[in-house]
Every structure is written in structure tokens, then in C-alpha cells.
Motif scaffolding. Structure first.
Motif, mmCIF file in Angstrom:
data_model
loop_
_atom_site.group_PDB
_atom_site.id
_atom_site.type_symbol
_atom_site.label_atom_id
_atom_site.label_comp_id
_atom_site.label_asym_id
_atom_site.label_seq_id
_atom_site.Cartn_x
_atom_site.Cartn_y
_atom_site.Cartn_z
ATOM 1 N N HIS B 88 35.919 32.064 29.117
ATOM 2 C CA HIS B 88 35.586 32.362 30.511
ATOM 3 C C HIS B 88 35.845 33.844 30.833
ATOM 4 O O HIS B 88 35.003 34.528 31.411
ATOM 5 N N TYR B 89 37.018 34.333 30.439
ATOM 6 C CA TYR B 89 37.342 35.742 30.715
ATOM 7 C C TYR B 89 36.552 36.680 29.817
ATOM 8 O O TYR B 89 36.163 37.768 30.232
ATOM 9 N N LEU B 90 36.310 36.247 28.579
ATOM 10 C CA LEU B 90 35.521 37.091 27.685
ATOM 11 C C LEU B 90 34.143 37.372 28.299
ATOM 12 O O LEU B 90 33.673 38.507 28.299
ATOM 13 N N MET B 91 33.506 36.332 28.856
ATOM 14 C CA MET B 91 32.184 36.545 29.425
ATOM 15 C C MET B 91 32.271 37.501 30.625
ATOM 16 O O MET B 91 31.385 38.318 30.845
ATOM 17 N N ARG B 92 33.340 37.403 31.380
ATOM 18 C CA ARG B 92 33.498 38.329 32.516
ATOM 19 C C ARG B 92 33.725 39.764 32.028
ATOM 20 O O ARG B 92 33.229 40.716 32.621
#
Lengths: 198, 221
Positions: B88-92
Motif C-alpha cells: 500500500h505504501y509502496l504504491m503511494r
């Protein structure tokens, strides 16, 4: 003072037992995992101090080993913290939290969740109800389908290709929020969950 | 290298400063929140900024601060450190940029070599993704991608994992002890099998293409 009659098999009693079982389980996980590992690390550091004094052994290798152990301790702590309340659920809601959960499971799970947030208690109950169902799955080739939507009454959560026997546990979890479930099909089927909320 | 950092945990911040200095880097400043880092970097130049994802301004000040830094200083490298390695954070992070950017677990940059390697790759315009996370994405892709990923050879899976870590061809070749030519061939095969357009094979685009592929249908974001 009037007591209600003791009802060991009642749903409310069952829920209370489950609640305390979970807490005991978390305590045990903390003790058996990170606490023991950290205790063992203090001994390893003692050994390292002796090796450093004597100038023996491969200090660099030993230190890298200890860093690896610390990484495992942190991973265990994260896993336990997630059992208390997943941080991603708090920060980003049901969709992202369920997707992350799905990515850690051996069974294939597809999550279709609309953006948008629900009350924290609704999100918490729904997340842990899904966790119960997914953890109970036998390794199967059928992909579990999870959809999360908001309808006129609140949260609409459908779990397809799951063990419908888990419906009772799910029902127990959501009932105190005024929610309801419907089971479609026997054995492997669909559990539909509705929880009223703003 | 000139490094600035923002981290609200004092203990970790001090430890990081000591490790950076031991690695021979110049710490041009450190702050406990994102807004102070922006003020600092308006006055002092740096090569890379290290940001804690979860710090003030809440809830994830590292990400909002990074967006502002990328707009003000496009050449500045950004390294996110977090307690969690999550897709989730990687995509952000990747929405902020796919060049000179990195995302790693806090406890995985605890050696001079790893820290310096991470910073160097970011300064060299590469993207650095926590290997644990890259491995998980490749081993547990979204439900409808599993069959295709399972059809890759063992060597192709290794190459895919290193691509998902953000490594360039030379880096992949070095890790697998093969020639860059062989790596190119594997990558072409992987892209054919995954049905990805070959123009996405260019380094910076392919990290995004590969990660989006592994996550798709699972994450609309």
C-alpha cells in the motif's frame, strides 16, 4: 441484586470466552516470541563481549547475525500488533488492510473494495471477522472473493467461496453492532454480512 | 554525500546520524518533522533526504513532505524509512516518483554498507525497494496473476524479483553472476509471458509496470 441464570452455551457467554481467549493468546505470543528472543540476545551479546575482549571470532559476522535476529523480533512484534489492531486499517481503511492481509495468505484472495471509511468499530469488527474466515480456510484452488461496499444501511461485506460453517463465528462478532448475516449455499458458499452505520 | 533527515523518534534519529557519519556522509541537518525539513532544505542543499513515513504532519507526514520536496527540488533523492514494508505504501511512494527514490525497512539499513549502497543507488537516479517486499510481491502476486507468474522459470523469477527491487540490468547481472546480455534476454521473455508492452522495459517505467502487474485487480489505487 439479581443475576441472570448462568448460560455456558449462550452466544453472549461464548463471545466473552472468545474475547479472553484472544487476550491470553496474544500474551502467550508476546512471551514465546519476542520476549524469549530478546532474552536470548542478551546472552549472545555477553558472549560477544567476551570474544571482543579476547580478540577471537568473527565479530563482524556475529554482529550481522544479531541484526538479523533483531529483524525477526521486530517482524514478530509487527505481527502481534496487527492482531491487536492493524495500523493500515486505522490509517487507510478496510480495502487497503484487507488487500495487505490477502497478500500474506497462501490461499488466493481477491479483494474488491470501494474507497471510503466506516466507523472504527465497524472496520475493526469486519476486518477480524474476515480474518477468522480466511484463517480457517483449507488450502484450496478456488479464489476467495471479498467485496466491500456501502449500501443504504451501512457496510455490505460479501465473502464468496468460503467455509459457510464460519458463519456462526462471524455472526457472533457482528451481532453486538446490530449486524446480520446471511449464508448462501452449504459447505463452500457465500457469507453475506451487513452492519448498520452512518 | 550530503544527507538531510527527518524522523520524529529521537533515538532512531540519533542512531541514524551516527551511522551516516560513520559511513562518511555529511549530515547537513536533521529534524523531527516534515515542515522543518522543508524549511531546512530551502536554505541548505543536499543530495538525498531521508524521511520517516509516519511522522508529523500526521498521519503520514513523510509522504506529504516528500511530494512538496519533489516539486521544489526535483533533483533531490528521497529515501523513505518505515516500520512496515507494505505494498500500500509502496504504491503511494511510486506515485511521488519512480526515479531517485527508495523505500526500506528501518532495521534493514543498519549497516554502513547497506546504507551507503541504498543512498548511492538513489543518488544515481535508481529506485530502491525493500527486498523483503519485492520478494513477497513476486511470491504472492494478486490472485489472478498467480498462474502466469507460476509459468516463469526459476531464473526468470529471480530476475523478476530483482526488477521488483528496482535494480537496473547491471545490478541484476551482478547479483545473479550472469552477463547483462543474458539479463536482457530474460527480461524480454518475462515481459512476453506477462503480456506487458516491451516499451515498458525501459528501466524506470518497468519497475512501475512490474509492480502494477503483480498488484493489479487487487488494488485499484
Amino acid at each position: 441484586m439479581t443475576l441472570e441464570p448462568h448460560d455456558a452455551g449462550g452466544a453472549r457467554r461464548h463471545r466473552a470466552d472468545e474475547h479472553w481467549d484472544r487476550r491470553r493468546d496474544l500474551e502467550r505470543q508476546l512471551h514465546d516470541g519476542p520476549a524469549l528472543r530478546i532474552a536470548a540476545l542478551t546472552l549472545r551479546l555477553g558472549l560477544l563481549a567476551r570474544k571482543a575482549r579476547d580478540g577471537t571470532g568473527d565479530l563482524q559476522h556475529d554482529i550481522e547475525d544479531l541484526q538479523g535476529e533483531l529483524h525477526i523480533v521486530l517482524q514478530e512484534l509487527r505481527a502481534i500488533a496487527d492482531r491487536i489492531y492493524p495500523r493500515l486499517l486505522q490509517e487507510a481503511g478496510l480495502g487497503p488492510a484487507l488487500r495487505e492481509l490477502a497478500s500474506t495468505l497462501p490461499v488466493p484472495v481477491r479483494v474488491d473494495a470501494a474507497a471510503g471509511r466506516f466507523d472504527p468499530s465497524v472496520e475493526g469488527v469486519a476486518y477480524f471477522a474476515v480474518l477468522d474466515v480466511l484463517e480457517d480456510l483449507r488450502p484450496a484452488t478456488r479464489t476467495v472473493d471479498i467485496t466491500v461496499r456501502r449500501d443504504d444501511d451501512g457496510l455490505a461485506l460479501d465473502l464468496r467461496n468460503v467455509d459457510t460453517g464460519q458463519g456462526v463465528t462471524v455472526g457472533d462478532r457482528i451481532r453486538w453492532l446490530g449486524g446480520a448475516i446471511e449464508i448462501v449455499g452449504g459447505g463452500v458458499g457465500t457469507i453475506k454480512v451487513r452492519i448498520p452505520c452512518e | 554525500m550530503r544527507v538531510a533527515l527527518a524522523e520524529d523518534g529521537a533515538l532512531f534519529r540519533e542512531g541514524l546520524v551516527m551511522l551516516l557519519e560513520a559511513a562518511g556522509h555529511e549530515v547537513v541537518g536533521c529534524t523531527a518533522d516534515g515542515d522543518s525539513l522543508i524549511e531546512l532544505l530551502a536554505r541548505v542543499p543536499a543530495d538525498v533526504a531521508i524521511l520517516d513515513i509516519r511522522m508529523p504532519p500526521e498521519p503520514d507526514g513523510g509522504l506529504s513532505t516528500a511530494e512538496r520536496l519533489r516539486a521544489a527540488h526535483p533533483g533531490l533523492g528521497l529515501l523513505f524509512l518505515s516500520h512496515y514494508a507494505e505494498a500500500h505504501y509502496l504504491m503511494r511512494v511510486l506515485r511521488i516518483g519512480t526515479e531517485s527514490i527508495g523505500y526500506r525497512l528501518k532495521e534493514k539499513v543498519g549497516s554502513v554498507d547497506v546504507l551507503s549502497d541504498t543512498l548511492t543507488r538513489i543518488r544515481d537516479r535508481e529506485i530502491v525497494i525493500e527486498p523483503l517486499l519485492a520478494r513477497r510481491l513476486v511470491e504472492r502476486p494478486s490472485a489472478n496473476r498467480r498462474d502466469v507468474v507460476a509459468s516463469l522459470s526459476e531464473r526468470e523469477v529471480s530476475v523478476l524479483r530483482l526488477m521488483a527491487e528496482g535494480r537496473a540490468n547491471g545490478g541484476i547481472a551482478g547479483q545473479l553472476f550472469v552477463t547483462p546480455k543474458a539479463v536482457e534476454k530474460h527480461i524480454a521473455n518475462i515481459f512476453t509471458k506477462l503480456g506487458l508492452p516491451s516499451d515498458a522495459a525501459e528501466h524506470h517505467r518497468r519497475v512501475l509496470a512490474v509492480l502494477t502487474y503483480l498488484r493489479s485487480q487487487q488494488d485499484g489505487t
